[in-house]
Write an enzyme that holds these catalytic residues in place. Structure first.
Site, PDB file in Angstrom:
ATOM      1  N   LYS A 218      -0.820 -14.317   6.328  1.00  0.00           N
ATOM      2  CA  LYS A 218      -0.692 -14.298   4.878  1.00  0.00           C
ATOM      3  C   LYS A 218      -0.602 -15.719   4.336  1.00  0.00           C
ATOM      4  CE  LYS A 218       2.228 -10.096   4.745  1.00  0.00           C
ATOM      5  NZ  LYS A 218       1.424  -9.233   3.857  1.00  0.00           N
TER       6      LYS A 218
ATOM      7  N   ARG B 260       1.352   0.516   9.213  1.00  0.00           N
ATOM      8  CA  ARG B 260       0.850   1.857   9.521  1.00  0.00           C
ATOM      9  C   ARG B 260       0.749   2.095  11.025  1.00  0.00           C
ATOM     10  NH1 ARG B 260      -4.438   0.640   6.133  1.00  0.00           N
ATOM     11  NH2 ARG B 260      -2.787  -0.539   5.068  1.00  0.00           N
TER      12      ARG B 260
END
Length: 467
Positions: A242, A316
């Protein structure tokens, strides 16, 4: 954690300052019934009876004063209508003129939340204690406020002090308090049994090693519900790293785990007649020589192979292994919380958790529960037509897909592949953070969708007679 146990007390005619509540309809008649002195005092304080406004009305003695406060609806108090008063009034004891605060007890308590782990608050004031005739509602209100504070505290603590080991310790503390069975899977057993949880966390330092944290509680004869919380204690994005601006708040990426643990605490504290299975997959998504890579193929606990389209779609992956285990016991209901996608924030903003479910009746019940307790959620579709976005040429499924469309929906569709087809399931993509303060809700970690789910469970399962 903030101590709420003494902020609500039974009204036994102790000395206290009176709080008079008015709304837009009742303010004028109240004002007209007051002596000229009171009318002048309220006018001088620019009090017009609007929500969150208040004025101090002096009495005959220096300590003999009362409060007039505006609310949206005097006959139906909301959760936050007293929160501003609990933030700004001097320390002391207070009572409402009609003696009943109802749901507004929550805001009175949460407004006095303080996160002071790392500094001494030089501006802190003493406690504001609310006296109430609704004695039976005191303990439930305190439990709710404590659950909210637990979420806030866990999210607010920096990642260096709230890694997987610390999250394990917090869960163990809750388990011990309610006599629940507590287990942790890590090391080789984690790699063998939960390969995606292990893969996401394997690049972290040993002190932040990944693990699956579990809590079991309740009568085996009662219906089984599973609660899963994403416990990514810090998310660098992995090798798909990020930018620094997006990494700044990633201490809150375990907000799903914080919600799941707080919900478990509420369930056990209320003695709901259910059998509870709490699962928290905890890991740090770090950058290192052994980090999982874009293009890798991971085998999941369920046996499905997953191509890694983006290492920053790691939440996830850990949830999928935990959901697979939860489904193996055939629960009646599965609920998961996760700070899963920025797409959900784009769609519904920071206040509303995006709700996904495979059951329309469950969705309707959640909507009603959220409205009733001032903790709304917003349903987004599990649109199966978008499942093709997660197709892989070389594996059963891709964790991220391509194109960037419908990010919250495709993430939910990924999770759906790991939930048994006939099991009722809810997924809450929650922000777990308040970017700006409101009365009773300071800037920082926040419980969003917690009280709504608990209210739903109370309605669905009722309370046991156990005390």
């Amino acid at each position: 954690m903030t101590d709420y146990s003494n902020l609500l007390r039974a009204d036994n005619n102790q000395a206290a300052h009176m709080i008079h509540l008015v709304d837009a309809e009742s303010f004028e008649s109240w004002l007209n019934a007051q002596p000229e002195r009171v009318r002048e005092i309220t006018a001088a304080q620019k009090f017009a009876g609007k929500g969150y406004e208040y004025a101090i009305i002096p009495g005959d003695g220096s300590a003999d004063w009362s409060v007039i406060a505006g609310v949206a609806n005097r006959s139906k108090l909301g959760s936050w209508c007293l929160a501003k008063l609990a933030e700004v009034l001097p320390e002391g004891h207070y009572r409402l003129a009609d003696g009943k605060a109802g749901p507004a007890m929550l805001g009175w308590l949460t407004a006095q939340y303080r996160f002071d782990r790392y500094r001494r608050d030089e501006n802190s004031t003493g406690a504001r204690v609310l006296l109430t005739e609704e004695i039976a509602q005191i303990d439930p209100a305190v439990r709710l406020a404590e659950a909210v504070a637990l979420v806030r505290d866990l999210v607010n603590i920096p990642a260096g002090d709230m890694g997987p080991a610390q999250l394990e310790a917090e869960t163990a503390k809750v388990a011990e308090g309610f006599g629940a069975r507590f287990t942790v899977t890590k090391g080789d057993p984690l790699e063998q049994g939960f390969p995606m949880i292990h893969a996401v966390g394997r690049a972290a330092d040993k002190a932040f090693a990944p693990r699956l944290i579990e809590l079991h509680w309740g009568d085996p004869a009662h219906p089984l519900i599973a609660i899963v919380g994403k416990g990514i204690c810090f998310d660098s994005g992995g090798l798909d790293i990020k930018p620094s601006s997006a990494m700044r708040l990633m201490k809150k990426d375990m907000g799903g785990a914080a919600h799941a643990l707080a919900l478990a605490r509420l369930i056990m504290g209320a003695h709901l007649p259910v059998r509870l299975h709490l699962l928290i997959p905890a890991a740090e998504n770090a950058v290192g020589g052994n980090a999982f890579r874009p293009g890798d193929i991971l085998r999941s606990r369920k046996g499905l192979t997953v191509e890694i389209g983006n290492t920053d779609a790691e939440g996830r992956l850990v949830l999928a292994d935990a959901l697979a285990l939860a489904g193996e016991s055939k629960p009646e209901l599965v609920i998961d919380y996760a700070t899963l996608t920025g797409a959900a924030r784009v769609a519904v903003g920071p206040d509303l958790p995006a709700l996904f479910t495979n059951d329309d009746d469950l969705a309707a019940d959640m909507d009603a529960a959220g409205v009733e307790v001032d903790d709304p959620t917003w349903r987004l579709p599990l649109w199966d037509g978008y499942a093709e976005m997660l197709k892989s040429d070389i594996a059963d499924i891709n964790n991220a897909g391509e194109g960037g469309f419908a990010g919250a929906i495709t993430a939910a569709l990924f999770l759906k592949r790991f939930v048994p087809d006939q099991t009722k399931w809810m997924h809450l993509d929650t922000f777990a953070w308040r970017p700006s303060p409101r009365p009773g809700r300071p800037k920082g970690g926040e419980a969003l969708g917690l009280r709504a789910v608990f209210h739903l469970l109370q309605q669905r399962y009722g309370n046991s007679t156990q005390k």
